[in-house]
Design a protein around this motif. Structure first.
Motif, PDB file in Angstrom:
ATOM      1  N   VAL A 136      -6.920  84.501  51.950  1.00 60.22           N
ATOM      2  CA  VAL A 136      -6.100  83.670  51.072  1.00 60.22           C
ATOM      3  C   VAL A 136      -5.283  82.732  51.947  1.00 60.22           C
ATOM      4  O   VAL A 136      -4.454  83.182  52.749  1.00 60.22           O
ATOM      5  CB  VAL A 136      -5.188  84.537  50.185  1.00 60.22           C
ATOM      6  N   ALA A 137      -5.522  81.445  51.814  1.00 69.27           N
ATOM      7  CA  ALA A 137      -4.907  80.463  52.711  1.00 69.27           C
ATOM      8  C   ALA A 137      -3.381  80.502  52.634  1.00 69.27           C
ATOM      9  O   ALA A 137      -2.697  80.442  53.659  1.00 69.27           O
ATOM     10  CB  ALA A 137      -5.426  79.068  52.375  1.00 69.27           C
ATOM     11  N   GLU A 138      -2.843  80.611  51.424  1.00 64.94           N
ATOM     12  CA  GLU A 138      -1.386  80.544  51.270  1.00 64.94           C
ATOM     13  C   GLU A 138      -0.681  81.850  51.625  1.00 64.94           C
ATOM     14  O   GLU A 138       0.541  81.906  51.672  1.00 64.94           O
ATOM     15  CB  GLU A 138      -1.016  80.136  49.836  1.00 64.94           C
ATOM     16  N   ALA A 139      -1.427  82.922  51.859  1.00 59.06           N
ATOM     17  CA  ALA A 139      -0.847  84.215  52.238  1.00 59.06           C
ATOM     18  C   ALA A 139      -1.786  84.868  53.256  1.00 59.06           C
ATOM     19  O   ALA A 139      -2.718  85.584  52.872  1.00 59.06           O
ATOM     20  CB  ALA A 139      -0.659  85.108  51.018  1.00 59.06           C
ATOM     21  N   PRO A 140      -1.591  84.624  54.543  1.00 55.97           N
ATOM     22  CA  PRO A 140      -2.536  85.059  55.576  1.00 55.97           C
ATOM     23  C   PRO A 140      -2.810  86.557  55.611  1.00 55.97           C
ATOM     24  O   PRO A 140      -3.872  86.975  56.070  1.00 55.97           O
ATOM     25  CB  PRO A 140      -1.849  84.597  56.876  1.00 55.97           C
ATOM     26  N   SER A 141      -1.875  87.367  55.103  1.00 57.50           N
ATOM     27  CA  SER A 141      -2.095  88.815  55.155  1.00 57.50           C
ATOM     28  C   SER A 141      -2.977  89.318  54.009  1.00 57.50           C
ATOM     29  O   SER A 141      -3.325  90.493  53.967  1.00 57.50           O
ATOM     30  CB  SER A 141      -0.753  89.552  55.099  1.00 57.50           C
ATOM     31  N   LEU A 142      -3.338  88.430  53.077  1.00 51.71           N
ATOM     32  CA  LEU A 142      -4.082  88.836  51.887  1.00 51.71           C
ATOM     33  C   LEU A 142      -5.559  88.474  51.988  1.00 51.71           C
ATOM     34  O   LEU A 142      -5.936  87.470  52.602  1.00 51.71           O
ATOM     35  CB  LEU A 142      -3.508  88.169  50.634  1.00 51.71           C
ATOM     36  N   LEU A 143      -6.362  89.306  51.328  1.00 51.79           N
ATOM     37  CA  LEU A 143      -7.762  88.994  51.086  1.00 51.79           C
ATOM     38  C   LEU A 143      -7.994  88.999  49.581  1.00 51.79           C
ATOM     39  O   LEU A 143      -7.435  89.844  48.870  1.00 51.79           O
ATOM     40  CB  LEU A 143      -8.681  90.024  51.745  1.00 51.79           C
ATOM     41  N   ARG A 144      -8.787  88.034  49.116  1.00 52.81           N
ATOM     42  CA  ARG A 144      -9.167  88.028  47.706  1.00 52.81           C
ATOM     43  C   ARG A 144     -10.526  88.721  47.594  1.00 52.81           C
ATOM     44  O   ARG A 144     -11.531  88.239  48.103  1.00 52.81           O
ATOM     45  CB  ARG A 144      -9.231  86.615  47.149  1.00 52.81           C
TER      46      ARG A 144
END
Length: 517
Positions: free
Chosen positions: A203-211
């Motif tokens: 997720v570009a806007e939240a680097p720690s997240l994966l969609r």
């Protein structure tokens, strides 16, 4: 009250077929709710084949062959899980500090329809019949369902680099159960073919997240458009839903995301299903993606004594209504399905104490306001003049709802709270409450901003909508609620459909410039 997960009786295997491999232990804590989804609508009160409701089963999570759907229907991408579709898409968010060490397990679950045909023996042949009684046991021709589960396991870093595609096939079968010399029961299932795709993207806007995206679709090539629905159901995945577990990470709620993940949560695209956190409230390792919308961490009511297959109904009502069936109706119910027989047997033997617990349990009732001591402790011996001694009618119009509710609790004897008209000073049509410092009453216009946690999951679709206040209501514990009708709801006037919110979930529109409305 959600129905409990189905538990067939000793020695019973649904429809005579082999049971699927059970879901992994990591899903043990959520299988009760998942099974309620699996069997919702499978068998509806009054649990008899002759019931009109049981002629319209299979309504949730039905993935039919794509060729059977009209093009416009096939392209539907709404979240509604009660519409026939050929695919489901789940998108949710997860965090994994070390993706190379995180393992994802997915369990896709659904029902496979099975036709049960009763055949009577005539000489050397067998003739299909509607019903047959053998040794005082009745057998009926009817449709059943066999539960199926298929598991996918993947390293998170691998599906981040390349999507995983898995095709699974469920074979057709014919099984014969002899009924002595009188006849037999023939059960037939069509083969099923489905595909699951699993992928994860940063997720570009939240680097720690994966969609995370899970796609499940029916890959059958027939029947074609125009075939009867029962024929299409034979080639369908019914009540399709998925369980997802991450080992080495955690899922992020889409209903109540932290502020830093709100934009990413809003961008998730879910088609004909919706994922919620499952398991204990403090757990974030498991997600249930269901065609029936739920809140995070759904659970089966502990008072529910067993599955009733009407998971959106109330156990007490269904149990009491089941007891009213005649002996002939109960006999038909037992012949309709083995699970129906279990319901009849269970309800007939419910101890009074268990039935009594179904009558009602108060959960989540907040403490009375500090300004509202218990009425019983203040009630004088002469109750006839008690209300007049503790209240002045003109005071009501000057009090905000929360404070007024506290006074009302002192005004009306506790045992009369549920009595209609017990307090003439309470009038939902004229009472008011402060919203943003403005008095809101019936006829006021408001904008909705439902809280994301601890509320009805359907409210998420009402964020930002405008509504008109229909009533201001005071609960027994002093809480205030505002009943509203959605302004652009075409069925509001026809059905009298109201939604209830706390004042904190509203923004007043009265007094705003017309352009802001």
């Amino acid at each position: 009250m959600i129905a409990r997960a189905p538990e067939p009786g000793p020695g019973f295997e649904p429809s005579g077929s082999a049971q699927p491999d059970p879901a992994p232990d990591m899903f043990a804590g959520v299988c009760a709710v998942a099974d309620a989804v699996l069997y919702e609508g499978y068998l509806l009160y009054p649990y008899r084949r002759s019931s009109a409701k049981n002629r319209m089963r299979w309504q949730f999570g039905v993935l039919v062959p794509r060729p059977w759907l009209a093009p416009s229907v096939a392209e539907d991408t709404s979240v509604a899980g009660s519409a026939d579709a050929w695919r489901q898409q789940t998108e949710c968010l997860l965090e994994a500090p070390v993706p190379e060490a995180a393992m994802l397990t997915v369990c896709v679950r659904f029902l496979q329809m099975q036709h049960r045909e009763v055949q009577q023996r005539t000489g050397n042949d067998y003739v299909p019949v509607d019903a047959l009684t053998v040794e005082d046991q009745r057998h009926l021709t009817f449709d059943e369902a066999v539960p199926q589960e298929h598991e996918l396991v993947a390293q998170l870093s691998k599906i981040r680099d390349a999507p995983l595609r898995c095709e699974f096939k469920v074979p057709g079968a014919e099984e014969i159960e002899q009924l002595g010399d009188a006849g037999r029961v023939v059960r037939t299932r069509q083969p099923l073919r489905a595909v699951a795709k699993l992928s994860a993207t940063p997720v570009a806007e939240a680097p720690s997240l994966l969609r995370l995206r899970l796609e499940v679709y029916n890959a059958a090539e027939s029947p074609a458009l125009g075939a009867p629905r029962p024929q299409a159901l034979g080639a369908s995945l019914i009540a399709t839903h998925s369980l997802l577990n991450i080992d080495g990470g955690r899922f992020v709620s889409l209903l109540d995301p932290p502020e830093w993940a709100a934009a990413a949560a809003k961008a998730c695209r879910n088609i004909h299903t919706f994922p919620v956190l499952a398991g204990a409230p403090e757990e974030c390792e498991t997600v249930l993606s269901s065609p029936i919308l739920m809140e995070d961490h759904p659970r089966v009511s502990p008072e529910s004594p067993g599955d009733l297959f009407d998971a959106t109904e109330i156990d007490e009502i269904l149990s009491l209504r089941t007891l009213t069936l005649t002996d002939a109706e109960k006999r038909e119910a037992r012949a309709t399905d083995p699970r129906a027989a279990q319901i009849i047997d269970r309800v007939e033997t419910l101890p009074p104490a268990v039935l009594g617990r179904l009558h009602g349990v108060i959960r989540g009732r907040g403490p009375a306001p500090a300004s509202a001591p218990r009425a019983a402790a203040q009630r004088p011996p002469n109750e006839e003049h008690w209300a007049e001694e503790h209240w002045a009618d003109q005071h009501w119009a000057d009090e905000p709802c929360a404070d007024a509710a506290a006074v009302v609790q002192n005004r009306v004897p506790a045992e009369r709270w549920w009595e209609p008209g017990a307090d003439e000073a309470i009038n939902p049509a004229t009472d008011r409450v402060l919203v943003d410092g403005v008095a809101v009453r019936r006829g006021s216009r408001v904008r909705l901003n439902p809280r994301r946690h601890g509320t009805d999951v359907h409210d998420m679709f009402l964020v930002g909508r405008t509504a008109r206040v229909e009533a201001v209501l005071t609960d027994i514990d002093g809480s205030c609620y505002v009943a509203v009708s959605i302004e652009d709801d075409p069925g509001a006037d026809l059905h009298g459909r109201h939604y209830h919110f706390t004042p904190e979930e509203l923004t007043t529109l009265d007094g705003e410039p017309e352009a802001a409305r």
